[in-house]
Design a protein around this motif. Structure first.
Motif, mmCIF file in Angstrom:
data_model
loop_
_atom_site.group_PDB
_atom_site.id
_atom_site.type_symbol
_atom_site.label_atom_id
_atom_site.label_comp_id
_atom_site.label_asym_id
_atom_site.label_seq_id
_atom_site.Cartn_x
_atom_site.Cartn_y
_atom_site.Cartn_z
ATOM 1 N N SER A 181 -3.505 4.826 -12.127
ATOM 2 C CA SER A 181 -3.558 3.598 -11.607
ATOM 3 C C SER A 181 -2.607 3.094 -10.306
ATOM 4 O O SER A 181 -2.735 2.126 -9.873
ATOM 5 C CB SER A 181 -2.903 2.662 -12.838
ATOM 6 N N GLN A 182 -1.853 3.951 -9.768
ATOM 7 C CA GLN A 182 -1.199 3.740 -8.650
ATOM 8 C C GLN A 182 -2.069 3.608 -7.638
ATOM 9 O O GLN A 182 -1.952 2.769 -6.800
ATOM 10 C CB GLN A 182 -0.093 4.912 -8.476
ATOM 11 N N PHE B 152 0.796 -1.185 -0.080
ATOM 12 C CA PHE B 152 0.098 -0.001 -0.049
ATOM 13 C C PHE B 152 0.984 1.284 0.021
ATOM 14 O O PHE B 152 0.628 2.222 -0.832
ATOM 15 C CB PHE B 152 -1.103 0.117 1.067
ATOM 16 N N PHE B 153 2.038 1.378 0.913
ATOM 17 C CA PHE B 153 2.726 2.572 0.896
ATOM 18 C C PHE B 153 3.448 2.647 -0.421
ATOM 19 O O PHE B 153 3.847 3.786 -0.750
ATOM 20 C CB PHE B 153 3.415 2.520 2.164
ATOM 21 N N GLY B 154 3.969 1.367 -0.675
ATOM 22 C CA GLY B 154 4.700 1.485 -2.144
ATOM 23 C C GLY B 154 3.929 2.292 -3.040
ATOM 24 O O GLY B 154 4.545 3.056 -3.955
ATOM 25 N N PHE C 296 -4.872 -6.773 2.042
ATOM 26 C CA PHE C 296 -4.799 -6.639 3.660
ATOM 27 C C PHE C 296 -5.951 -7.322 4.167
ATOM 28 O O PHE C 296 -5.713 -8.115 5.095
ATOM 29 C CB PHE C 296 -4.402 -5.468 3.992
ATOM 30 N N VAL C 297 -7.069 -7.006 3.930
ATOM 31 C CA VAL C 297 -8.372 -7.345 4.451
ATOM 32 C C VAL C 297 -8.449 -8.773 4.252
ATOM 33 O O VAL C 297 -8.779 -9.426 5.111
ATOM 34 C CB VAL C 297 -9.764 -6.555 3.857
ATOM 35 N N ALA D 156 -5.469 0.331 -3.678
ATOM 36 C CA ALA D 156 -6.438 -0.272 -3.096
ATOM 37 C C ALA D 156 -6.514 -1.538 -3.183
ATOM 38 O O ALA D 156 -7.135 -2.380 -2.325
ATOM 39 C CB ALA D 156 -7.939 0.502 -3.930
ATOM 40 N N LEU D 157 -6.207 -2.327 -4.410
ATOM 41 C CA LEU D 157 -6.150 -3.709 -4.656
ATOM 42 C C LEU D 157 -5.255 -4.230 -3.818
ATOM 43 O O LEU D 157 -5.471 -5.121 -2.955
ATOM 44 C CB LEU D 157 -6.315 -3.867 -6.003
#
Length: 272
Positions: free
Chosen positions: A181-182, A145-147, A194-195, A187-188
């Motif tokens: 797209s980033q 996510f952070f990346g 993660f969820v 989100a994906l």
């Protein structure tokens, strides 16, 4: 084309600068992913109810594990980028392959490096590798996510030209509106994945070694393939035969491997 596009928020890629020393958001993304992942991994490792009788590293051993994994991610990510995405350039400029601060990392290479680090760590501690892989998979989406958010800040790995109302013009590309797209991939690959792994962890999947890790492999592959439908291919590679991209090609065997690992984990659980 739309009558207007959302202007790209011009964020300085350098977060902090002191004299000649510059700390970039991209580097901070790696640090944040590793630190938060380390904190969560220690909490998961300490929860006996999640593991049952499965052997896993202790919270203290997780302190050492993070170093093995971090080194594997950085080394593997860079080697993977050099080999998969720009081999001819680095063949002519071999010294630049060492200049990680100029950017250029491959997730698939980083995954291979992390897997090697996990195997070496497991052998050094006489621990089974699969539960360690499960533990790392449970926290890996945090770093992803952070990346991806850092990719957005840098204005890199932007999307394909589009006419959607939320299209953005990336100054690092051209004047055409494109998919952000980033953020789709954040989100994906970050939030949604993660969820998924956390639901598995909280419902007892860690008691079936390989199940969380296999689900992570397959889940990431699906998320990456979907995200690649909106992302502009790397300029030096472009589209591959059949409209595929390098990210899709590298994710397909990852998807197959993940499914196999999940099936084997469920079979072992039934036998037990």
């Amino acid at each position: 084309m739309p009558l207007f596009a959302i202007p790209f928020p011009m964020i300085d890629p350098i977060a902090v600068s002191v004299g000649p020393l510059a700390v970039r958001w991209y580097a901070l993304a790696y640090v944040a992913g590793l630190l938060i992942g380390w904190w969560l991994a220690k909490r998961i490792a300490a929860n006996d109810a999640l593991w049952g009788a499965t052997r896993r590293p202790t919270p203290l051993e997780v302190d050492d594990l993070i170093l093995w994994v971090a080194f594997g991610v950085i080394l593997g990510g860079r080697v993977g980028y050099v080999l998969f995405y720009n081999p001819l350039y680095y063949l002519d400029n071999p010294l630049e392959a060492l200049q990680v601060w100029h950017g250029g990392m491959s997730f698939h290479g980083g995954l291979a490096g992390a897997a090697l680090g996990i195997i070496l760590f497991a052998r050094s501690r006489t621990l089974p590798a699969l539960p360690i892989f499960d533990l790392c998979s449970a926290v890996a989406p945090i770093g992803l996510f952070f990346g991806r958010v850092a990719n957005f800040i840098n204005g890199e790995l932007f999307g394909r030209v589009t006419d959607v109302p939320w299209a953005m013009v990336f100054p690092t590309a051209d004047a055409q509106p494109r998919h952000p797209s980033q953020l789709y991939q954040a989100a994906l690959e970050g939030l949604a994945l993660f969820v998924l792994v956390q639901v598995l962890v909280r419902t007892g999947a860690l008691k079936r070694p390989g199940l969380v890790g296999g689900a992570f492999l397959a889940g990431y592959a699906v998320c990456r393939i979907v995200g690649e439908e909106f992302r502009e291919p790397d300029a030096q590679i472009g589209f591959l035969p059949g409209g595929l991209t390098m990210g899709m090609v590298l994710s397909l065997p990852m998807l197959a491997l993940g499914v196999v690992v999940v099936v084997l984990a469920l079979k072992r659980a039934r036998r037990a």
